[in-house]
Scaffold this active site. Structure first.
Site, short mmCIF file in Angstrom:
data_model
loop_
_atom_site.label_atom_id
_atom_site.label_comp_id
_atom_site.label_asym_id
_atom_site.label_seq_id
_atom_site.Cartn_x
_atom_site.Cartn_y
_atom_site.Cartn_z
N GLU A 176 0.81 -1.22 0.00
CA GLU A 176 0.00 0.00 0.00
C GLU A 176 0.84 1.28 0.00
O GLU A 176 0.79 2.06 0.95
CB GLU A 176 -0.90 0.01 1.25
CG GLU A 176 -1.77 -1.23 1.37
CD GLU A 176 -2.56 -1.28 2.65
OE1 GLU A 176 -3.74 -1.67 2.59
OE2 GLU A 176 -2.02 -0.90 3.73
N ARG A 201 4.17 19.27 7.63
CA ARG A 201 5.04 18.16 8.02
C ARG A 201 6.29 18.61 8.77
O ARG A 201 6.79 17.91 9.64
CB ARG A 201 5.41 17.30 6.81
CG ARG A 201 4.21 16.55 6.24
CD ARG A 201 4.62 15.52 5.19
NE ARG A 201 5.42 14.47 5.77
CZ ARG A 201 6.72 14.37 5.69
NH1 ARG A 201 7.41 15.25 5.00
NH2 ARG A 201 7.36 13.38 6.28
N CYS A 216 0.90 33.12 11.95
CA CYS A 216 1.20 33.75 13.23
C CYS A 216 1.69 32.70 14.22
O CYS A 216 1.00 32.36 15.18
CB CYS A 216 -0.05 34.42 13.77
SG CYS A 216 -0.67 35.64 12.63
N TYR A 258 0.97 14.07 1.64
CA TYR A 258 0.74 14.60 2.98
C TYR A 258 0.99 16.11 3.09
O TYR A 258 1.35 16.61 4.14
CB TYR A 258 1.57 13.83 4.02
CG TYR A 258 1.30 12.34 3.95
CD1 TYR A 258 0.06 11.84 4.30
CD2 TYR A 258 2.28 11.46 3.50
CE1 TYR A 258 -0.21 10.48 4.20
CE2 TYR A 258 2.01 10.10 3.39
CZ TYR A 258 0.77 9.62 3.75
OH TYR A 258 0.50 8.28 3.64
C1 LIG Z 1 -0.72 5.58 5.74
C2 LIG Z 1 -0.92 4.19 5.35
C3 LIG Z 1 -0.32 3.69 4.19
C4 LIG Z 1 0.57 4.52 3.31
O1 LIG Z 1 1.73 4.96 3.93
P1 LIG Z 1 2.87 5.68 3.07
O2 LIG Z 1 3.89 6.04 4.07
O3 LIG Z 1 2.25 6.86 2.40
O4 LIG Z 1 3.34 4.66 2.07
C5 LIG Z 1 -0.58 2.39 3.83
N1 LIG Z 1 -1.38 1.59 4.58
C6 LIG Z 1 -1.97 2.04 5.71
C7 LIG Z 1 -2.83 1.12 6.47
C8 LIG Z 1 -1.75 3.33 6.13
O5 LIG Z 1 -2.34 3.77 7.25
#
Ligand SMILES: *Cc1c(COP(=O)(O)O)cnc(C)c1O
Length: 463
Positions: free
Chosen positions: A320, A360, A391, A421
């Site tokens: 993911e 960030r 501010c 992000y």
């Molecule tokens: C945030 C998240 C991701 C993606 O994370 P990256 O650092 O953007 O690759 C994948 N899976 C889950 C469950 C997440 O919470």
């Protein structure tokens, strides 16, 4: 030292020992290909171009601050991930990194799947035509209404995050006369960040169900007895901006151990495992991210080896990535406003955005690079801190960087690797108008998320 340790102390500016920051050996005009999107280059006049368009033209047409997203780069990263993992694995783009309808269409066209973790993200995904079966629904506190919508839409999987949710999703699926495909998110006792990972005996965080104390095994037991659920696999996500594969190795080993325990207890082999996202990108020249094919090979080898050792058929793997796909594809363009040299310290360069378009740095002490992009310069480097117009003295975009000392108000500077992000975490602090996202490709630029307007502000404020 974390800045949050001394929010307003006398050493507020983190004064560094003399000589700590020496000017870089590299030419400030050089654009490191690691941190800039693929079609970024400087033209003959020294101005930065992306997708063949010069930044001055982009600034004139779309204003600043604005995010410029390199569509060709985005698509090629999608393809690299899909190719690296091949037909026997699934790549889910983590929508929370940055989601818009255009992006969903690109993902759909490039064959990727999509993670969502809220009703809003689900709506965006469905509105752009992502087939529901290619959507995974995440989150530690999905509302009943969100679960109902996801089940009704027919999402491919819901990732169960708690004992209560196991019962809740089953109940909702049954009430809707269906059986929902689900995974159980486990916490494997590994937390990974950047260059290191920490293995802890017990998890102290809100996500998932711990492997420890047989909790995950109990969750599996319950899920298998409920008629509303079809348990297809186990999910683990260990952190973000990770470079070291060691954390994934421990995580994969523990998930495969659980699969073996499930086989021993229930006589079934779950067909899928999801190893989450979190793969790191280069924010500065110091970072050395891995290519998707290296990551696919490393993860595939670990899972195959562990499954062979446990006598299991190798399950289908999902990953993911969010940041690793969209992060490097965009930069934020700012116009330089006030420049304030502080004798013996550094020069504060204020831009027309700040923590409202990139939280960030304030939130995670994140590091970024910055470059003068409306022209090149042969002036000597000066140590700068790029700050916003909010501010708040924590309103820092780039904490320490070098820019040419002839920098002047009206120059355009750009911060690369802001695709993930940044817009998705943008706020209206100080009633800032959230910047647009402009997709650039082959000499054409088009707004995919428009700039907020003062009318938008007044529309929400009902008076
Ligand atoms: C945030 C998240 C991701 C993606 O994370 P990256 O650092 O953007 O690759 C994948 N899976 C889950 C469950 C997440 O919470």
């Amino acid at each position: 030292m974390s800045r949050s340790a001394h929010p307003a102390g006398p050493r507020h500016a983190d004064v560094l020992p003399e000589g700590h920051y020496t000017a870089p050996a590299t030419d400030l005009n050089e654009l490191d290909a690691k941190v800039w999107s693929r079609t970024v280059t400087r033209d003959a006049d020294g101005a930065l171009t992306v997708g063949g368009i010069e930044v001055a033209r982009l600034a004139e047409e779309f204003g600043t601050p604005a995010y410029f997203l390199d569509e060709a780069d985005f698509r090629s990263r999608c393809r690299a991930w899909a190719d690296a993992f091949g037909p026997d694995a699934d790549v889910f783009y983590a929508g929370k990194a940055f989601l818009s309808r255009a992006v969903v269409r690109w993902l759909e066209e490039e064959g990727l799947n999509l993670d969502v973790c809220s009703g809003g993200e689900l709506t965006t995904a469905l509105a752009a035509g992502m087939p529901a079966e290619r959507i995974a629904f995440h989150g530690n506190n999905k509302t009943v209404a969100e679960i109902e919508r996801a089940v009704e839409a027919g999402v491919g999987r819901i990732v169960l995050d708690s004992f209560q949710e196991i019962a809740r999703v089953s109940h909702i699926a049954q009430a809707l006369g269906t059986r929902q495909r689900v995974q159980i998110r486990v916490t494997v006792g590994v937390e990974a960040h950047t260059h290191e990972f920490i293995a802890t005996a017990h998890e102290d965080q809100k996500f998932g169900i711990a492997l420890a104390d047989g909790q995950a095994a109990e969750a599996v037991r319950r899920a298998l007895t409920l008629d509303g659920l079809e348990l297809i696999g186990i999910h683990s996500h260990i952190g973000s901006q990770i470079f070291d594969m060691a954390g994934f190795e421990v995580s994969a080993r523990r998930v495969v151990q659980l699969l073996a325990e499930i086989r021993d207890e229930h006589g079934i082999e779950l067909p899928e495992i999801d190893l989450g996202g979190g793969l790191g990108i280069a924010y500065t020249s110091e970072d050395d991210p891995r290519e998707p094919h290296e990551i696919a090979k490393a993860l595939g080898d670990i899972v195959t080896r562990e499954c062979e050792a446990a006598g299991l058929a190798t399950p289908r793997i999902s990953v993911e990535p969010g940041r690793a796909i969209v992060g490097p594809t965009a930069f934020t363009l700012y116009e330089v406003g006030t420049i304030k040299p502080l004798e013996g310290l550094r020069t504060y360069v204020s831009v027309d955005g700040g923590m409202s378009d990139n939280i960030r740095t304030a939130l995670y002490d994140a590091e970024y690079s910055v470059a003068l992009v409306s022209r090149s310069s042969d002036a000597a480097p000066m140590l700068v801190r790029v700050v916003g117009k909010h501010c708040e003295s924590g309103d820092i975009v780039v904490k320490d960087a070098f820019l040419p000392s002839d920098l002047a108000p009206g120059d355009l500077i750009a911060v690369p690797a802001t695709g993930a992000y940044c817009r998705s975490m943008a706020s209206n602090y100080n009633h800032a108008l959230r910047p647009p996202v402009v997709a650039v490709r082959d000499g054409e630029a088009r707004v995919i998320v428009r700039r907020e307007t003062e009318e938008d502000l007044l529309r929400l404020d009902v008076g």
